[in-house]
Enzyme design. Structure first.
Site, mmCIF file in Angstrom:
data_model
loop_
_atom_site.group_PDB
_atom_site.id
_atom_site.type_symbol
_atom_site.label_atom_id
_atom_site.label_comp_id
_atom_site.label_asym_id
_atom_site.label_seq_id
_atom_site.Cartn_x
_atom_site.Cartn_y
_atom_site.Cartn_z
ATOM 1 N N GLY A 3 0.824 -1.212 0.000
ATOM 2 C CA GLY A 3 0.000 0.000 0.000
ATOM 3 C C GLY A 3 0.854 1.255 0.000
ATOM 4 N N CYS A 38 4.374 -8.740 1.467
ATOM 5 C CA CYS A 38 4.129 -9.490 0.231
ATOM 6 C C CYS A 38 5.440 -9.910 -0.429
ATOM 7 C CB CYS A 38 3.286 -8.640 -0.717
ATOM 8 S SG CYS A 38 2.917 -9.455 -2.258
ATOM 9 N N TYR A 97 12.105 -2.060 -6.034
ATOM 10 C CA TYR A 97 11.172 -1.162 -5.337
ATOM 11 C C TYR A 97 11.860 0.164 -4.984
ATOM 12 C CZ TYR A 97 7.052 -4.105 -4.833
ATOM 13 O OH TYR A 97 5.908 -4.813 -5.088
ATOM 14 N N ALA A 142 9.256 4.692 12.346
ATOM 15 C CA ALA A 142 8.575 5.986 12.446
ATOM 16 C C ALA A 142 7.524 5.979 13.550
ATOM 17 C CB ALA A 142 7.920 6.322 11.113
ATOM 18 N N ILE A 175 -3.425 -19.256 4.826
ATOM 19 C CA ILE A 175 -1.971 -19.384 5.023
ATOM 20 C C ILE A 175 -1.634 -20.761 5.599
ATOM 21 C CG2 ILE A 175 0.021 -18.458 6.287
ATOM 22 C CD1 ILE A 175 -1.210 -15.663 5.937
ATOM 23 N N ARG A 219 -9.042 -25.447 15.218
ATOM 24 C CA ARG A 219 -10.065 -25.427 16.284
ATOM 25 C C ARG A 219 -11.479 -25.586 15.724
ATOM 26 N NH1 ARG A 219 -10.132 -18.909 17.612
ATOM 27 N NH2 ARG A 219 -10.771 -18.365 15.521
ATOM 28 N N GLY A 240 -3.703 -16.097 12.882
ATOM 29 C CA GLY A 240 -4.232 -14.737 12.816
ATOM 30 C C GLY A 240 -3.131 -13.708 12.646
ATOM 31 N N ASP A 257 -3.323 -3.615 5.330
ATOM 32 C CA ASP A 257 -3.596 -4.541 6.437
ATOM 33 C C ASP A 257 -3.825 -3.826 7.763
ATOM 34 O OD1 ASP A 257 -3.228 -6.512 4.584
ATOM 35 O OD2 ASP A 257 -1.558 -7.498 5.619
ATOM 36 N N THR A 273 -2.817 -8.138 -0.907
ATOM 37 C CA THR A 273 -2.022 -7.118 -1.586
ATOM 38 C C THR A 273 -2.832 -6.280 -2.587
ATOM 39 O OG1 THR A 273 0.141 -8.058 -1.243
ATOM 40 C CG2 THR A 273 -0.159 -6.905 -3.316
ATOM 41 N N GLU A 326 -12.686 -24.123 -20.134
ATOM 42 C CA GLU A 326 -13.860 -24.149 -21.020
ATOM 43 C C GLU A 326 -15.087 -24.699 -20.297
ATOM 44 O OE1 GLU A 326 -13.800 -26.924 -24.393
ATOM 45 O OE2 GLU A 326 -12.165 -28.010 -23.410
HETATM 46 C C1 LIG Z 1 2.480 -15.813 4.442
HETATM 47 C C2 LIG Z 1 1.641 -14.782 3.731
HETATM 48 C C3 LIG Z 1 1.201 -15.040 2.451
HETATM 49 C C4 LIG Z 1 0.433 -14.096 1.782
HETATM 50 N N1 LIG Z 1 0.005 -14.387 0.524
HETATM 51 C C5 LIG Z 1 -0.744 -13.495 -0.144
HETATM 52 C C6 LIG Z 1 -1.173 -13.774 -1.465
HETATM 53 O O1 LIG Z 1 -0.884 -14.838 -2.023
HETATM 54 N N2 LIG Z 1 -1.909 -12.842 -2.114
HETATM 55 C C7 LIG Z 1 -2.242 -11.650 -1.510
HETATM 56 O O2 LIG Z 1 -2.908 -10.836 -2.144
HETATM 57 N N3 LIG Z 1 -1.857 -11.359 -0.250
HETATM 58 C C8 LIG Z 1 -1.112 -12.251 0.448
HETATM 59 N N4 LIG Z 1 -0.690 -11.952 1.705
HETATM 60 C C9 LIG Z 1 -1.122 -10.679 2.326
HETATM 61 C C10 LIG Z 1 -0.284 -9.488 1.838
HETATM 62 O O3 LIG Z 1 1.086 -9.765 2.045
HETATM 63 C C11 LIG Z 1 -0.689 -8.233 2.594
HETATM 64 O O4 LIG Z 1 -2.087 -8.058 2.462
HETATM 65 C C12 LIG Z 1 0.007 -6.988 2.053
HETATM 66 O O5 LIG Z 1 1.401 -7.114 2.138
HETATM 67 C C13 LIG Z 1 -0.450 -5.762 2.833
HETATM 68 O O6 LIG Z 1 0.247 -4.617 2.395
HETATM 69 P P1 LIG Z 1 0.438 -3.383 3.375
HETATM 70 O O7 LIG Z 1 1.041 -2.299 2.570
HETATM 71 O O8 LIG Z 1 -0.803 -3.104 4.109
HETATM 72 O O9 LIG Z 1 1.473 -3.890 4.494
HETATM 73 P P2 LIG Z 1 2.885 -4.562 4.353
HETATM 74 O O10 LIG Z 1 3.158 -5.062 3.007
HETATM 75 O O11 LIG Z 1 2.995 -5.505 5.482
HETATM 76 O O12 LIG Z 1 3.902 -3.359 4.592
HETATM 77 C C14 LIG Z 1 3.996 -2.708 5.827
HETATM 78 C C15 LIG Z 1 5.411 -2.152 5.949
HETATM 79 O O13 LIG Z 1 5.441 -1.198 7.008
HETATM 80 C C16 LIG Z 1 6.677 -1.320 7.674
HETATM 81 N N5 LIG Z 1 6.504 -0.740 9.006
HETATM 82 C C17 LIG Z 1 5.669 -1.166 9.986
HETATM 83 N N6 LIG Z 1 5.745 -0.338 11.036
HETATM 84 C C18 LIG Z 1 6.632 0.638 10.714
HETATM 85 C C19 LIG Z 1 7.125 1.790 11.382
HETATM 86 N N7 LIG Z 1 6.693 2.138 12.588
HETATM 87 N N8 LIG Z 1 8.045 2.567 10.760
HETATM 88 C C20 LIG Z 1 8.483 2.243 9.512
HETATM 89 N N9 LIG Z 1 8.057 1.169 8.826
HETATM 90 C C21 LIG Z 1 7.123 0.388 9.419
HETATM 91 C C22 LIG Z 1 6.958 -2.807 7.671
HETATM 92 O O14 LIG Z 1 8.334 -3.080 7.857
HETATM 93 C C23 LIG Z 1 6.447 -3.209 6.293
HETATM 94 O O15 LIG Z 1 7.483 -3.171 5.341
HETATM 95 C C24 LIG Z 1 0.098 -12.860 2.410
HETATM 96 C C25 LIG Z 1 0.539 -12.593 3.706
HETATM 97 C C26 LIG Z 1 1.311 -13.541 4.363
HETATM 98 C C27 LIG Z 1 1.790 -13.243 5.760
#
Ligand SMILES: Cc1cc2nc3c(=O)[nH]c(=O)nc-3n(C[C@H](O)[C@H](O)[C@H](O)COP(=O)(O)OP(=O)(O)OC[C@H]3O[C@@H](n4cnc5c(N)ncnc54)[C@H](O)[C@@H]3O)c2cc1C
Length: 462
Positions: free
Chosen positions: A24, A51, A108, A124, A187, A207, A270, A311, A319, A449
């Protein structure tokens, strides 16, 4: 308020400061920079977030790795004579995955810097409605976006320090001979399936009384049968009470009195939004009772200059949802303010073996919403498996609102289900009717199909 914030932006270091360089956050930063905004992203770890580093990408790479086990087993049915010592070199897989993820981290960073986004490394915390503190640095912005994601949670049980979450699964020293997976969500199912296919003896404890709650019941039962046929031992109605270590093994006590001896215990029970230690409450940002950041339909928090997506708002933790939320937010802040977020019919896949993909309503949801529902369902042995010798089957299911003839649910369990359903999801979103599905000429011979050739409803409207 919006115009006011836009005018005030001259007074700040940045127009937008994003906390979190995940799905995001990166999308929001790039789009905002594309609109001419001055933008910074603060990231405490590797760029790309969950992700890229410990979620979708490494998991799918490991799922591909696992699929070779099936391919080798099937090859002889097609005349291939393979040597008998095929084996997985786990360190090679880990190294190659790590190298690819490092490459993506760089991509990235490069994408952001070439868009003019400044990257700040560190953790942050909000100091006030416009100020973010990173170590001893203080940065101000007209808008602050919190996109800090979520983290796996563990129950407070004796021995919790002995169990693993998904973050650790990609770098295990070896594929465990025996693996206990705890959880019934996507997961848990994916890791159970991947590690089983990679050769582990897998027990899955949940559960509840069925896997993948919220998915269509036919899909849930079909996958459960496929996992069981693949050798995943599933135990329902049980929770883990305690984990003990014994000479490198794990002894796990279940609530039903059973004990499981295993080599690794993985919990996928969770994920909690990362709101802790961000200074949110102090600045006046409201949280939901579940600890997510509360936002309105436009992703604004209770503090007008602070926004949140992904999230951390805990709506749909995927994602593409985080990407879309970021797109909508940035359009509102810096663009035409014409986009809106629609959470209906979000397609999703589960990368088990076989894959699941689904878009729209389950049969239960459709029956609750529409008066008359027609169900089209087909299970079959895919062409490939007539020679491969594998007993795995494919399930395809369409759910139709019988009064309008609109297709309102599409479900598949089978090879490349995600690739198939993504295309059909567009048709469904566009309002396609069953008659339009029927009038579409199929691509032959494919499994897909079947979605345009299912002629007879199995459960006619009551
Ligand atoms: C095992 C697993 C498998 C998954 N598989 C899928 C899939 O197949 N398809 C799918 O669509 N989704 C999947 N997901 C879910 C997906 O990864 C998340 O929905 C997505 O990454 C959310 O993006 P986001 O930007 O909200 O957070 P994130 O991608 O988690 O990014 C948050 C970032 O914020 C940073 N951060 C946190 N706090 C701070 C702070 N205080 N200061 C600075 N940086 C900070 C973290 O280091 C992180 O890099 C999966 C998740 C997991 C755990």
């Amino acid at each position: 308020m919006q115009n006011q914030l836009k005018q005030d932006s001259q007074a700040f270091d940045f127009d937008l400061l994003v906390i979190g360089g995940g799905s995001g956050g990166v999308r929001a930063a790039r789009l905002a920079a594309g609109h001419g905004a001055s933008v910074a992203v603060v990231e405490q770890g590797a760029m790309g977030g969950t992700c890229v580093n410990v979620g979708c990408i490494p998991k799918k790479l490991y799922s591909y790795a696992a699929s070779y086990a099936h391919a080798f087993a099937e090859a002889s049915g097609f005349g291939w004579a393979l040597s008998s010592d095929q084996h997985l070199d786990w360190p090679t897989l880990k190294d190659r995955r790590a190298a690819e993820i490092a490459r993506l981290n760089g991509v990235y960073e490069q994408m952001l810097t070439s868009s003019g986004v400044q990257i700040l490394h560190g953790r942050a915390r909000l100091a006030d409605a416009h100020t973010v503190v990173i170590g001893d640095q203080s940065v101000t912005a007209a808008h602050v976006l919190v996109a800090t994601g979520a983290s796996a949670t563990l129950p407070d049980i004796p021995g919790r320090e002995l169990v693993l979450t998904s973050d650790a699964m990609f770098d295990l020293p070896q594929v465990p001979r025996r693996l206990l997976v705890v959880g019934g969500g996507y997961i848990a199912c994916e890791f159970a399936s991947i590690f089983r296919t990679l050769g582990a003896e897998v027990v899955l404890v949940h559960r509840g009384t069925g896997l993948l709650s919220g998915f269509d019941d036919d899909v849930r039962e079909f996958l459960q049968a496929e996992l069981a046929a693949d050798g995943v031992e599933i135990r329902f109605d049980a929770t883990v009470q305690q984990v003990q270590s014994d000479a490198g093994r794990r002894i796990v006590a279940l609530s039903n009195g059973q004990a499981i001896v295993t080599d690794a215990v993985f919990f996928a029970t969770g994920r909690r939004p990362n709101t802790f230690g961000l200074g949110l409450e102090e600045v006046g940002v409201d949280l939901t009772p579940d600890g997510a950041i509360a936002v309105d339909a436009c992703f604004q928090t209770s503090v007008p200059s602070v926004h949140a997506v992904g999230d951390v708002i805990d709506r749909v933790q995927l994602t593409p949802v985080a990407l879309r939320e970021a797109t909508v937010l940035i359009d509102r802040l810096f663009g035409s303010d014409t986009l809106c977020m629609d959470y209906a019919a979000i397609p999703t896949a589960v990368f088990t073996h076989p894959n699941i993909a689904t878009a729209g309503l389950s049969e239960t949801q459709a029956r609750a919403r529409f008066e008359r529902v027609a169900i089209y369902r087909s299970t079959f042995r895919a062409l490939k498996h007539t020679l491969s010798g594998r007993a795995t089957r494919t399930l395809m299911k369409l759910i139709v609102d019988a009064d309008t003839d609109r297709v309102v649910g599409i479900h598949m369990v089978g090879e490349d289900a995600g690739e198939v359903v993504q295309g059909f999801a567009v048709a469904m979103r566009a309002g396609a009717t069953k008659a339009q599905f029927d009038s579409t000429v199929g691509i032959h011979p494919t499994a897909a199909e079947e979605f345009v050739t299912m002629k007879t409803a199995i459960a006619e409207p009551a």
